[in-house]
Write a protein that holds these residues in place. Structure first.
Motif, PDB file in Angstrom:
ATOM      1  N   UNK A 215      -3.180  11.760  -5.245  1.00 56.95           N
ATOM      2  CA  UNK A 215      -3.281  10.376  -5.693  1.00 56.95           C
ATOM      3  C   UNK A 215      -2.099   9.989  -6.583  1.00 56.95           C
ATOM      4  N   UNK A 216      -1.631  10.908  -7.433  1.00 57.14           N
ATOM      5  CA  UNK A 216      -0.486  10.605  -8.287  1.00 57.14           C
ATOM      6  C   UNK A 216       0.785  10.396  -7.494  1.00 57.14           C
ATOM      7  N   UNK A 217       0.964  11.177  -6.457  1.00 55.31           N
ATOM      8  CA  UNK A 217       2.130  11.019  -5.586  1.00 55.31           C
ATOM      9  C   UNK A 217       2.086   9.668  -4.887  1.00 55.31           C
ATOM     10  N   UNK A 218       0.904   9.290  -4.449  1.00 53.45           N
ATOM     11  CA  UNK A 218       0.722   7.992  -3.797  1.00 53.45           C
ATOM     12  C   UNK A 218       1.062   6.851  -4.763  1.00 53.45           C
ATOM     13  N   UNK A 219       0.649   6.998  -6.020  1.00 54.75           N
ATOM     14  CA  UNK A 219       0.968   5.985  -7.035  1.00 54.75           C
ATOM     15  C   UNK A 219       2.472   5.911  -7.279  1.00 54.75           C
ATOM     16  N   UNK A 220       3.132   7.060  -7.303  1.00 53.61           N
ATOM     17  CA  UNK A 220       4.584   7.086  -7.502  1.00 53.61           C
ATOM     18  C   UNK A 220       5.313   6.370  -6.365  1.00 53.61           C
TER      19      UNK A 220
END
Length: 361
Positions: A215-220
């Protein structure tokens, strides 16, 4: 032994006949898969109601085609195996109820199959792999590392604490205006991109916790795309390449830990193997990263053919054969209720909680 397999867990309607004759290698006599990509493309993802209705309309014809292609009549089939979970409950109901009706009418045993077990055992169908081995399952709904110790004997070593990897690919594609399905289109765009342009995070890399997070990668990715909007074709290509590189790096780190653990827990396994299954296993960058990792660690790298990595009924029929010859087929399958959630390893604690329908992961 001949088993008819039925698969309707998501957006593929599939039927297959698989045979095992004595000590010879198993044979896929037929494998019919009808994709629903066109029906769901306009929505950027699978719509459960549309999927269920499409299964209702197509399944009878798909089963008839599978039997015809195999040159095996229903009377010659030894059992019916059907996906009973996990998946979209509407589709599961269609497939399992159809299988129950056929089994009752033809007086054949019915075997309820966990979809994840189908993926877990496919390498034994295609490569004759011996137990135990390590499985990396990467698909739209699941990202797991599993120790496959025997039929019905699985130990989950890692799972995602948020998004599945295939889901992250699809959501990234949607953010960038790429068509559905996201995985192949992100990979296609990445071929002309600069993977070093964006320094995306490598979630969980170096962490002692063995699990995945995307999810953090997607946000980035969203933040990077917003910062340089409007996006040109090269921008999209560079983001895709950078995203794909981050994913491959993060996967490699997680899998490397699992390879070490496998050596420790199964020291007598002379030829350890890593099996990669699920739709995301088709990604060439990910595959190359894992192949190199296995080469360095002394593991065989096994990836079934792409048509058997994505959802199909041959893996369901084969799982039925495996359960029949192991003597662990459920005798009360006629009463089996479809399960939208059905962990392959029921002992490991879920990381993202449980609900009325059971463990989420």
């Amino acid at each position: 032994m001949r088993v008819l397999g039925i698969e309707t867990s998501c957006d593929e309607t599939a039927a297959s006949v698989v045979a095992l004759d004595g000590g010879s290698a198993p044979e896929i006599l037929s494998n019919i898969v009808l994709s629903q990509i066109e029906e769901h493309a306009a929505f950027g993802g699978v719509v459960p109601e549309i999927a269920a209705r499409a299964h209702v309309e197509a399944l009878d014809g798909i089963i008839e085609a599978a039997l015809a292609d195999s040159s095996v009549s229903l009377d010659e089939v030894d059992a019916i195996a059907a996906t009973a979970g996990p998946g979209l409950v509407g589709g599961l109901i269609v497939g399992l109820m159809t299988a129950k009706a056929i089994a009752a009418a033809a007086n054949k045993p019915l075997i309820a199959i966990n979809h994840l077990e189908g993926h877990a055992l496919t390498a034994r169908l295609t490569d004759g792999l011996d137990f135990p081995y390590l499985l990396l399952l990467v698909s739209g709904g699941h990202t797991q590392i599993v120790a496959v110790r025997g039929v019905g004997d699985y130990q989950r070593w890692a799972t995602t604490i948020d998004d599945a990897l295939g889901e992250a690919f699809d959501k990234t594609a949607k953010m960038l205006g790429l068509p559905y399905p996201g995985g192949p289109n992100v990979e296609k765009a990445a071929t002309s991109g600069d993977a070093g342009r964006f320094a995306f995070p490598r979630p969980m890399k170096g962490s002692a916790q063995p699990d995945f997070s995307f999810s953090g990668l997607k946000t980035a990715v969203r933040q990077a795309a917003t910062a340089i909007a409007p996006l040109g074709d090269q921008d999209v290509a560079d983001i895709c390449a950078s995203f794909q590189a981050a994913v491959a790096d993060a996967l490699g780190d997680r899998v490397a830990r699992a390879l070490v653990r496998f050596r420790q827990e199964f020291p007598g396994q002379a030829k350890p193997a890593l099996v990669v299954a699920g739709g995301v296993a088709a990604n060439r960058t990910i595959k190359a990263t894992l192949e190199a990792l296995c080469s360095q660690a002394g593991f065989a790298f096994v990836a079934p053919p792409q048509k058997l990595c994505t959802d199909n009924a041959a893996m369901i029929a084969w799982a039925g054969i495996e359960r029949l010859r192991a003597g662990i087929a459920d005798e009360n399958t006629a009463d089996f209720v479809p399960r939208s959630r059905w962990p392959l390893d029921s002992v490991s604690m879920p990381l993202v909680g449980s609900g009325r329908r059971g463990a989420k992961a």
